[in-house]
Design a protein around this motif. Structure first.
Motif, short mmCIF file in Angstrom:
data_model
loop_
_atom_site.label_atom_id
_atom_site.label_comp_id
_atom_site.label_asym_id
_atom_site.label_seq_id
_atom_site.Cartn_x
_atom_site.Cartn_y
_atom_site.Cartn_z
N MET A 81 0.85 -1.19 0.00
CA MET A 81 0.00 0.00 0.00
C MET A 81 0.89 1.25 0.00
O MET A 81 1.22 1.80 1.04
N ASP A 82 1.30 1.65 -1.18
CA ASP A 82 2.09 2.87 -1.36
C ASP A 82 1.13 4.00 -1.69
O ASP A 82 0.61 4.07 -2.81
N LEU A 83 0.87 4.88 -0.75
CA LEU A 83 -0.13 5.92 -0.94
C LEU A 83 0.24 6.91 -2.04
O LEU A 83 -0.63 7.64 -2.53
N TYR A 114 -2.05 -5.18 -5.04
CA TYR A 114 -2.16 -4.87 -3.61
C TYR A 114 -1.74 -6.05 -2.72
O TYR A 114 -1.46 -5.86 -1.54
N LYS A 115 -1.80 -7.26 -3.26
CA LYS A 115 -1.51 -8.48 -2.50
C LYS A 115 -2.52 -8.71 -1.37
O LYS A 115 -2.19 -9.24 -0.30
N PHE A 116 -3.77 -8.29 -1.61
CA PHE A 116 -4.80 -8.51 -0.60
C PHE A 116 -5.14 -9.98 -0.43
O PHE A 116 -5.60 -10.40 0.63
N PHE A 117 -4.95 -10.76 -1.50
CA PHE A 117 -5.37 -12.16 -1.48
C PHE A 117 -4.18 -13.07 -1.78
O PHE A 117 -3.31 -12.71 -2.57
N ILE A 170 -5.12 6.73 8.29
CA ILE A 170 -4.53 6.94 6.97
C ILE A 170 -3.83 5.66 6.54
O ILE A 170 -3.12 5.03 7.31
N GLY A 171 -4.04 5.27 5.29
CA GLY A 171 -3.46 4.04 4.76
C GLY A 171 -4.38 2.85 4.82
O GLY A 171 -4.08 1.81 4.22
N ALA A 172 -5.52 2.97 5.52
CA ALA A 172 -6.46 1.86 5.62
C ALA A 172 -7.19 1.65 4.30
O ALA A 172 -7.35 2.57 3.50
N ALA A 173 -7.64 0.42 4.09
CA ALA A 173 -8.39 0.08 2.88
C ALA A 173 -9.59 -0.79 3.22
O ALA A 173 -9.51 -1.67 4.09
N LEU A 174 -10.70 -0.52 2.55
CA LEU A 174 -11.89 -1.34 2.62
C LEU A 174 -12.09 -1.98 1.24
O LEU A 174 -12.08 -1.27 0.22
#
Length: 360
Positions: free
Chosen positions: A38-40, A51-54, A108-112
């Motif tokens: 997560m590079d803002l 993102y590598k969320f999964f 800051i930096g959070a993601a939904l």
């Protein structure tokens, strides 16, 4: 040999370090590095996989370490789409409780992350993920990032232009065909802009104060967030919460108020898109029945309806009932997020309106 608590903790830590992609224990999140990128300064990325969320095959939607699934008790209807929701936060950062009915204040930096998919898609009776919507909190506020999945279900690509895609699926043994609407950025803003600022919708304590089947066991979601290090431990002992509006064992009016909160309140609130209407559908507001339109004169005129927004005991002269029971794009409500009638909601409203006998 007797194993001390300290040795047991070291064993657990080593196990998580070895298998940190799938470990979902309540050990404080800050002790292990998440694979999420997560590079803002660079988001939104072009591909969802960036993102590598999964972990593993991306279509499996198996969350990486630090990506927590969640589910509101009363859900927004979107043309019968199924949804998987996740939250991710940077190491050491926590959300803040404001009150029962306000969204949690994320750092800051959070993601939904929310993926929309259908089971029993025809003709092959398979699962198809249509889109994954992400909201990211940057230094200057929230941004939208919408990702549309390819036919092969191997990747989703950034697309804020909006489009439609035909889907035929089976729901409750009935085959339905829709032109599913993937929203553009302006349509996203229609629901997610409050008092001029982009904001999430569903992450209210009143919506999350319920059990969820995590991989390490069923737990209250808010407690899970606290134990995982995602939420400050300052919650009140008694949170006034919504109910699942589909649960017929719950009181009828609570079900109706919960439906309104999840499907209507993001627009019908102070600062919302429909702020100018004399309706306020948030769960904490609808203790007053007039906020739901009971015996209230409508702002709009529909031919043949000369009653009220809700006329007790009379669905045919209740404007709200007509608007949730029509596919006419000029009159239907909600006007975004659905192109077909939600039959369960219509039945709920009919039962509730017929139960009313007097004005409040």
């Amino acid at each position: 040999m007797k194993i001390t608590k300290k040795i047991a903790s070291l064993i657990l830590y080593s196990f998580c370090m070895l298998f940190f992609y799938s470990c979902n224990s309540d050990e404080n999140y800050t002790s292990i590095e998440s694979p999420v990128v997560m590079d803002l300064t660079q988001v939104p990325y072009i591909k969802l996989s960036d993102y590598k969320f999964f972990e593993g095959d991306i279509k499996s939607q198996k969350p990486s370490y630090g990506v927590l699934p969640y589910k509101p008790e009363s859900e927004l209807f979107t043309d019968y789409a199924q949804k998987k929701r996740f939250v991710w936060m940077p190491n050491g950062e926590k959300a803040t409780y404001v009150n029962d009915h306000s969204i949690l204040k994320l750092p800051i930096g959070a993601a939904l992350i929310k993926s929309f998919y259908y089971n029993n898609v025809q003709p092959s009776n398979t699962t198809r993920i249509v889109e994954t919507r992400i909201m990211i909190r940057k230094n200057d506020g929230w941004i939208y990032a919408n990702y549309v999945w390819n036919t092969e279900q191997t990747e989703a690509f950034l697309d804020l232009q909006g489009s439609t895609t035909p889907i035929t699926f089976v729901e409750n043994s009935v085959q339905k065909t829709i032109d599913y609407v993937i929203p553009n950025e302006m349509q996203c803003a229609g629901c997610h802009t409050i008092s001029g600022s982009k904001k999430p919708i569903g992450i209210k304590p009143q919506n999350l104060n319920f059990n969820y089947a995590f991989t390490d066991g069923t737990k209250n979601q808010l407690k899970k967030w606290v134990n995982f290090g995602y939420l400050e431990n300052n919650l009140p002992s008694n949170i006034i919460s919504v109910v699942n509006y589909k649960d017929t064992s719950k009181p009828l009016e609570l079900r109706v108020r919960s439906y309104f909160d999840s499907n209507c309140a993001h627009c019908h609130q102070d600062g919302g898109y429909a702020n100018f209407f004399n309706l306020k559908f948030a769960f904490n507001e609808t203790v007053d029945q007039t906020k739901m339109g009971v015996c209230v004169s409508p702002n709009h005129i529909v031919p043949g309806i000369e009653g009220r927004i809700i006329k007790p005991g009379n669905i045919n002269q209740s404007l709200l009932y007509y608007r949730i029971n029509t596919n006419d794009p000029y009159y239907r409500m909600p006007f975004l997020g659905r192109t077909i009638v939600q039959e369960e909601a219509v039945q709920l409203m009919e039962q509730w309106i017929n139960s009313l006998t007097d004005c409040p």
